[in-house]
Scaffold this active site. Structure first.
Site, PDB file in Angstrom:
ATOM      1  N   ARG A 274       0.861  -1.177   0.000  1.00 25.30           N
ATOM      2  CA  ARG A 274       0.000   0.000   0.000  1.00 25.30           C
ATOM      3  C   ARG A 274       0.900   1.231   0.000  1.00 25.30           C
ATOM      4  NH1 ARG A 274       1.649   1.612   3.968  1.00 25.30           N
ATOM      5  NH2 ARG A 274       0.495   3.526   3.638  1.00 25.30           N
ATOM      6  N   GLY A 275       0.245   2.409  -0.165  1.00 30.17           N
ATOM      7  CA  GLY A 275       1.044   3.617  -0.330  1.00 30.17           C
ATOM      8  C   GLY A 275       1.245   3.833  -1.820  1.00 30.17           C
TER       9      GLY A 275
ATOM     10  N   ARG B  32      -7.056  -0.363  -7.348  1.00 27.29           N
ATOM     11  CA  ARG B  32      -7.329   0.744  -6.424  1.00 27.29           C
ATOM     12  C   ARG B  32      -7.468   2.032  -7.243  1.00 27.29           C
ATOM     13  NH1 ARG B  32      -4.287   1.029  -0.899  1.00 27.29           N
ATOM     14  NH2 ARG B  32      -6.232   2.132  -0.446  1.00 27.29           N
TER      15      ARG B  32
ATOM     16  N   GLN C 291      -2.817   2.623   9.583  1.00 29.18           N
ATOM     17  CA  GLN C 291      -1.487   2.740   8.950  1.00 29.18           C
ATOM     18  C   GLN C 291      -0.499   3.458   9.866  1.00 29.18           C
ATOM     19  OE1 GLN C 291      -4.383   3.288   7.380  1.00 29.18           O
ATOM     20  NE2 GLN C 291      -4.285   2.727   5.227  1.00 29.18           N
TER      21      GLN C 291
ATOM     22  N   ASP D  75      -1.897  10.738  -2.437  1.00 24.05           N
ATOM     23  CA  ASP D  75      -2.242   9.688  -3.397  1.00 24.05           C
ATOM     24  C   ASP D  75      -2.480  10.263  -4.784  1.00 24.05           C
ATOM     25  OD1 ASP D  75      -3.046   8.613  -0.590  1.00 24.05           O
ATOM     26  OD2 ASP D  75      -2.700   6.899  -1.917  1.00 24.05           O
TER      27      ASP D  75
ATOM     28  N   ASN E 189      -5.440  12.486  -0.060  1.00 22.62           N
ATOM     29  CA  ASN E 189      -4.597  11.643   0.793  1.00 22.62           C
ATOM     30  C   ASN E 189      -5.517  10.900   1.750  1.00 22.62           C
ATOM     31  OD1 ASN E 189      -1.923  10.740   1.557  1.00 22.62           O
ATOM     32  ND2 ASN E 189      -2.240  11.824   3.486  1.00 22.62           N
TER      33      ASN E 189
HETATM   34  O1  MRU Z   1      -4.781   3.247   1.638  1.00 21.73           O
HETATM   35  P1  MRU Z   1      -3.287   3.393   1.679  1.00 21.73           P
HETATM   36  O2  MRU Z   1      -2.682   2.846   2.930  1.00 21.73           O
HETATM   37  O3  MRU Z   1      -2.618   2.880   0.433  1.00 21.73           O
HETATM   38  O4  MRU Z   1      -3.092   4.967   1.700  1.00 21.73           O
HETATM   39  C1  MRU Z   1      -1.810   5.486   1.807  1.00 21.73           C
HETATM   40  C2  MRU Z   1      -1.785   6.956   1.955  1.00 21.73           C
HETATM   41  O5  MRU Z   1      -2.796   7.619   1.995  1.00 21.73           O
HETATM   42  C3  MRU Z   1      -0.448   7.578   1.962  1.00 21.73           C
HETATM   43  O6  MRU Z   1      -0.414   8.668   2.821  1.00 21.73           O
HETATM   44  C4  MRU Z   1      -0.159   8.023   0.519  1.00 21.73           C
HETATM   45  O7  MRU Z   1      -0.278   6.943  -0.343  1.00 21.73           O
HETATM   46  C5  MRU Z   1       1.145   8.613   0.406  1.00 21.73           C
HETATM   47  S1  MRU Z   1       2.334   7.325   0.250  1.00 21.73           S
HETATM   48  C6  MRU Z   1       3.877   7.827   0.188  1.00 21.73           C
END
Ligand code: MRU
Length: 361
Positions: A53-54, A90, A201, A241, A251
């Site tokens: 993720r991220g 996603r 997270q 994101d 985000n």
């Molecule tokens: O749903 P996730 O855990 O993939 O969301 C991640 C985030 O919102 C992070 O803050 C974003 O992707 C920045 S990652 C460097």
């Protein structure tokens, strides 16, 4: 970033075996467990189920997932199918679509016999660039943190939300890269880490900060307001994101509330993101698709039971109505600046185009 003192990336590619190894983030912070991804289906599952993720790591994993898919069959039909399957995993993190589009541009003109090798090479380039860009974000962010530290002369208190660190990228992270750079440069720095319900997270952020030795304290999401109001935070740094052409930022859900509280208390609110997170085709935040995730993420709490065994606990009656938007949009006017690999700029079309003039139409 260092794990047990050893520089480590979050993704290991083995083109000779047509596989990659990823960290199963669903098992963190309780276990650091590497998982082998050997098929297109496994790559898509890893992204959808948030084993990875991220935004930047999702993009890199999708690129390698495509390389794996082409090892099975490199025809035009397979290329299109694999891009469609991975692209549907996603919706919000634009890095996924950016990486797949970049792979398509390289692979589509090639004959099928050349595609698999070219796909591994391009996926490696995406991963290597992510590492270099995040390291550059760290240095640009460090410049900002040094200015705050000079003004204040005491411990730097940074707040972050979600996990935009090492685990969310191939290395270093985005929001946490300036923190690691500051820590490695000897600046006294501490991080307030918000839990980030419902997927928590923040626990990943706490885990990776601990691995690197950075002082940090975990808080419930709703505690952010009081800390910001009491002057216990010098700056908030989050990842993104997707950043629209006008500087609006999507985000992790909860980011917007932190930005509002920063604006009310005169605290800088920075967004750190590489080029792959910028979507110049997206005019503003209203055009960013927001992922709605399964309601069970609210209904079921995961952790270790009293014997230390991973367990799940239902915390709501099964029929309880829930809503689970996974992201929110922070308007550009609430963002003090964007930190990218090219430097620091205002969150605006002009600011972004000053760093990326090649995107001007
Ligand atoms: O749903 P996730 O855990 O993939 O969301 C991640 C985030 O919102 C992070 O803050 C974003 O992707 C920045 S990652 C460097």
């Amino acid at each position: 970033m260092n794990i047990d003192g050893i520089p480590t990336r979050t993704l290991r590619a083995h083109p000779e075996k047509r596989v990659i190894d990823i960290i199963d983030q669903a098992r963190l912070p309780h276990a650091l467990h590497w998982v082998r991804v050997a098929t297109l289906t496994e790559a898509a599952h890893a992204i959808r189920a948030m084993q990875v993720r991220g935004a930047p790591l999702i993009g890199a994993t999708a690129a390698y997932g495509l390389a794996i898919a082409l090892g099975e069959d490199a025809s035009d039909a397979r290329l299109a199918e694999a891009i469609a399957v991975l692209g549907a995993t996603r919706p919000t993190a634009v890095n996924l679509h950016w990486a797949l589009a970049r792979m398509r541009v390289v692979l589509a003109p090639l004959s099928p016999t050349l595609r698999e090798c070219a796909a591994w090479t391009e996926a490696d380039a995406i991963a290597d660039e992510d590492v270099a860009q995040n390291a550059a974000i760290g240095q640009h962010g460090l410049g900002l943190l040094r200015q705050i530290a000079r003004r204040d002369g005491r411990m730097l208190n940074i707040m972050t939300h979600c996990n935009a660190g090492w685990l969310a990228t191939v290395d270093w992270g985005t929001a946490l890269s300036p923190v690691y750079a500051a820590y490695d440069a000897g600046l006294p720095v501490k991080v307030w880490v918000s839990e980030t319900r419902p997927r928590n997270q923040g626990l990943l952020t706490a885990w990776e900060l601990a691995q690197h030795g950075v002082p940090h304290t975990l808080i419930a999401d709703n505690a952010a307001g009081i800390l910001l109001r009491e002057g216990q935070v010098d700056a908030v740094i989050v990842g993104a994101d997707r950043i629209a052409a006008n500087g609006d930022v999507a985000n992790k859900v909860g980011t917007y509330l932190k930005a509002l509280a920063c604006a009310d208390n005169g605290i800088p609110f920075y967004v750190a993101a590489p080029r792959s997170t910028l979507d110049f085709a997206c005019a503003d935040g209203a055009a960013i698709p927001i992922e709605e995730r399964d309601g069970n993420e609210l209904r079921v709490v995961h952790g270790l039971d009293s014997r230390g065994v991973p367990s799940a606990l239902l915390q709501l009656p099964p029929g309880q109505a829930v809503a689970n938007p996974a992201f929110d949009v922070t308007p550009a006017r609430l963002v003090t600046a964007i930190i990218s690999e090219r430097g620091v700029c205002p969150a605006s079309r002009d600011g972004l185009l000053a760093l990326y003039p090649e995107e001007a139409q």
